[in-house]
Every structure is written in structure tokens, then in C-alpha cells.
Design a protein around this motif. Structure first.
Motif, short mmCIF file in Angstrom:
data_model
loop_
_atom_site.label_atom_id
_atom_site.label_comp_id
_atom_site.label_asym_id
_atom_site.label_seq_id
_atom_site.Cartn_x
_atom_site.Cartn_y
_atom_site.Cartn_z
N GLU A 64 0.82 -1.21 0.00
CA GLU A 64 0.00 0.00 0.00
C GLU A 64 0.85 1.27 0.00
O GLU A 64 0.46 2.30 -0.55
CB GLU A 64 -0.92 -0.02 1.23
CG GLU A 64 -1.73 1.26 1.45
CD GLU A 64 -2.79 1.46 0.38
OE1 GLU A 64 -3.07 2.61 0.03
OE2 GLU A 64 -3.35 0.44 -0.09
N SER A 65 2.03 1.19 0.59
CA SER A 65 2.87 2.38 0.73
C SER A 65 3.69 2.69 -0.50
O SER A 65 4.36 3.73 -0.57
CB SER A 65 3.81 2.21 1.93
OG SER A 65 4.75 1.17 1.68
N LYS A 66 3.68 1.82 -1.49
CA LYS A 66 4.53 1.98 -2.66
C LYS A 66 3.72 2.36 -3.90
O LYS A 66 2.55 2.01 -4.03
CB LYS A 66 5.34 0.71 -2.93
CG LYS A 66 6.32 0.36 -1.81
CD LYS A 66 7.15 -0.85 -2.17
CE LYS A 66 8.11 -1.23 -1.04
NZ LYS A 66 9.08 -0.16 -0.77
N GLY A 67 4.38 3.04 -4.84
CA GLY A 67 3.76 3.44 -6.09
C GLY A 67 3.75 2.33 -7.12
O GLY A 67 4.23 1.20 -6.87
N PHE A 68 3.27 2.65 -8.30
CA PHE A 68 3.07 1.66 -9.37
C PHE A 68 4.36 0.93 -9.74
O PHE A 68 4.41 -0.30 -9.77
CB PHE A 68 2.49 2.37 -10.60
CG PHE A 68 2.06 1.43 -11.69
CD1 PHE A 68 0.79 0.85 -11.67
CD2 PHE A 68 2.90 1.12 -12.74
CE1 PHE A 68 0.38 -0.02 -12.67
CE2 PHE A 68 2.52 0.26 -13.75
CZ PHE A 68 1.24 -0.31 -13.71
N GLU A 69 5.41 1.66 -10.02
CA GLU A 69 6.68 1.06 -10.45
C GLU A 69 7.45 0.42 -9.31
O GLU A 69 8.37 -0.37 -9.55
CB GLU A 69 7.56 2.12 -11.10
CG GLU A 69 6.97 2.72 -12.36
CD GLU A 69 7.84 3.84 -12.89
OE1 GLU A 69 8.70 4.34 -12.12
OE2 GLU A 69 7.66 4.23 -14.04
#
Length: 357
Positions: free
Chosen positions: A72-77
């Protein structure tokens, strides 16, 4: 399998429709926004979509990517095991490309798409996209069926890819995002020249293996020696004869025992029949996948059971094909996305996709 068709002109509305369909099929949603969707199937495989990732000459292109989990804490890439960045080290010298979702050119039409057909269950999500008359393509996520001690793999496929600069000098170059049109190849083989075929990624052993070519050098020699994934639909005869003509110094690779072994497993000649002359039935072939493991040995990975290739002669898009006790919905080969030409045979592949119902 659940089947759903409809009309849709807006890409953001389509993403909402796609997510609702995934839920109906038994997939779970980890996160959803106007432009992003993070999904998980019953096999524990992760799929993610981001709209408007690149802009290709006025066409908005969304990425259709895989991952190993969701954070949840990370972006798409930055998702764990993101497919474009979590490829086997053998691919690191190549330009990085990935499966994508393509929408209409804004300088040619004022809408994103015309319609769609979705087919799915808890393992597979398949979409046939109708951009405008005579312009279609498909993308899907599924699993390879387990063979022996090998537990299969997650496969993502699209007739469209988005391209980038060489690994290590990544940039979002819109000029490198394009949709693939080719009339000679099956959807599941290594391209003979550059990046001129449909793209697939298969998750095997914690890394993604791809049929991408080496964009920095389009020689067949580099394609065949760098590849770590093959299918039984490879047209080896022309592939290797082209290699032989290209460079005598590279011709010894034709005798490589690995490729001879794989050549014996190819059913390309069967697929090329298109329609059986005795039964009148269109030929349907299940793609089988082979990958080169870390011991540099070719290994049988498994079979793509839900999605087959089909000789499309005499068939119509979304028609049902009965093969004994099995039933398939067939989808036309991807059409020309650049031209307004209405001829059915114009720049079309000979092979369509068939989804088991």
C-alpha cells in the motif's frame, strides 16, 4: 467463465468496468483510483494497471503489468516484483518494454474506444478491445497449468507494448510507445526482427521472462541467444534460415542442441494449417512454454490452457467454436490501429485467440 460485452467511449469508465468484472470473477482489489487498479487472483498472482502512463502521438497508453505482491505504501513502479524491473538479468542490456493497453489517437477520433468483450474466472481475465471499426486488439492475464513438480507461472499478454530507453537510463519517451501490428507471426513466439510482435511476460522462479527482443541490436543472432523463453508456436525454419543468411559466423548456433530440441517440439506447421481439410474445423492449439533455467537448461514450464490460438479463416469475432465437449469464444486477429482501411484482411494476423468457456 463469465462473458460480458458492452459499449464504452471513455478509458476511465472502462477501468471501472474492468475492476467490477474482476470482482465478479473472484479476483480481489488491493487498490483502485481513477487511473490505477491493483488486482489479485485466486492463485495469488498480482496484476496492476495504470492509465495514461505514456502518450504515443496523441494516444493514451496504459501499462498492464505484473508483480509479486502488493504494498500500500509503494507506487506503481515500486511494487514488489514489478514486471518491467524484475526481469531476469539476461534482459538487463535490452531496452525495457512491457505489456500495455492502447487507446485511440486523439487526432483521429474524439473518443478513447468503442467497446469491449471481457471473459474471465478466478484465474483468467481476458479483454478484447474494440477501438473503432476494424481496429481491435486483446490483452489478458492467466496462469500456466501445472506440470509435474513445476507449479506453472503467471502470464500477462498484450498486442500492445510501451517502450523505454535502455535499462539504467530509463525515461518515459512517448515516441517509443506503439502498438504492434504483424500479419506473419503467432501471438506467442519470439519475434524475428526487433520488437515486431505481440508481447508476453511469464513469471518463473521469482523473475519475469519475456519474448522481447534486444532493441539496441535487431540481429537475429542476438534475439535467439538472449532469449530465455520459447513456445511450441515458434516458426523455427524461417527464423534459423534468416539467421544463416544474416551471418555465416553465427550459423553454428543453428546446430545448438537446445534449439534443435525445441524445434522438434514446435507445432507451428500444424497451426499454419488454419482449417483442417478433413473435418472442416479450425485448428486450435494450446501454447506450451519453455524457459531457460539458472543452470542454462531449457525446461518445460507448462501450458496455457484457458487461452489458445486459432486459425481465423471463416470465423467472426466473438463467435463460439465447439471442439468436441469444449467450447471456445474466438477473437479476431488484431486489426490495423493506424489506418481507416475497412478491409478485413488488411494488415491482420492469420491467427486469432480462442478463450475456453
Amino acid at each position: 467463465m463469465i462473458v460480458q460485452s458492452g459499449k464504452c467511449l471513455d478509458r476511465f469508465e472502462f477501468l471501472t468496468i474492468f475492476s467490477a468484472f474482476a470482482l465478479k470473477c473472484g479476483w480481489s482489489i488491493n487498490k483502485q483510483s481513477k487511473t490505477e487498479l491493483y488486482l489479485k487472483n485466486s492463485y495469488g498472482n498480482y496484476l496492476q494497471i495504470m492509465l495514461d502512463y505514456v502518450n504515443a502521438n496523441g494516444a493514451n497508453v496504459g501499462l498492464f503489468a505484473g508483480a509479486l505482491s502488493f504494498d500500500e505504501s509503494k507506487g506503481f513502479e515500486d511494487q514488489p516484483g514489478y514486471s518491467r524491473l524484475n526481469q531476469h538479468s539476461a534482459y538487463k542490456s535490452s531496452a525495457q518494454i512491457t505489456t500495455a493497453i492502447f487507446f485511440n489517437y486523439k487526432n483521429r477520433v474524439d473518443y478513447d474506444m468503442e467497446g469491449y468483450t471481457l471473459v474471465g474466472d478466478s484465474k483468467t481475465l481476458f479483454c478484447n478491445m474494440e477501438l473503432r471499426p476494424n481496429a481491435t486488439y486483446s490483452f489478458f492475464s492467466s496462469n500456466l497449468t501445472k506440470f509435474h513438480e513445476f507449479n506453472g507461472g503467471h502470464i500477462i499478454f498484450s498486442d500492445c507494448f510501451a517502450g523505454y530507453g535502455p535499462y539504467g537510463s530509463y525515461s518515459r519517451m512517448s515516441k517509443d510507445a506503439k502498438c504492434i501490428i504483424n500479419q506473419n507471426f503467432t501471438p506467442f513466439e519470439l519475434p524475428q526482427y526487433e520488437d515486431n510482435n505481440s508481447l508476453f511476460n511469464v513469471l518463473v522462479g521469482g523473475y519475469w521472462h519475456t519474448n522481447q527482443s534486444d532493441s539496441k541490436n535487431s540481429s537475429i543472432y542476438n534475439l535467439i541467444t538472449k532469449s530465455r523463453i520459447m513456445t511450441n508456436l515458434q516458426e523455427w525454419e524461417n527464423f534459423l534460415s534468416n539467421l544463416n543468411r544474416q551471418s555465416k559466423t553465427n550459423a553454428y548456433y543453428i546446430n545448438n542442441k537446445d534449439y534443435i530440441k525445441l524445434n522438434a517440439l514446435s507445432v507451428y506447421e500444424i497451426a499454419k494449417v488454419i482449417k483442417d481439410k478433413n473435418t472442416g474445423l479450425n485448428v486450435v492449439v494450446a501454447p506450451e512454454f519453455f524457459y531457460k533455467n539458472d543452470l542454462e537448461k531449457w525446461t518445460h514450464a507448462g501450458i496455457l490452457d484457458d487461452v489458445r490460438i486459432v486459425g481465423f479463416t471463416g470465423l467472426k469475432n466473438r463467435s463460439e467454436l465447439h471442439m468436441g465437449s469444449e467450447k471456445f469464444m474466438v477473437f479476431e486477429p488484431h486489426g490495423d490501429l493506424y489506418s481507416a482501411n475497412k478491409e478485413v484482411g488488411y494488415r491482420r494476423n492469420r491467427f486469432g485467440l480462442a478463450v475456453r468457456l
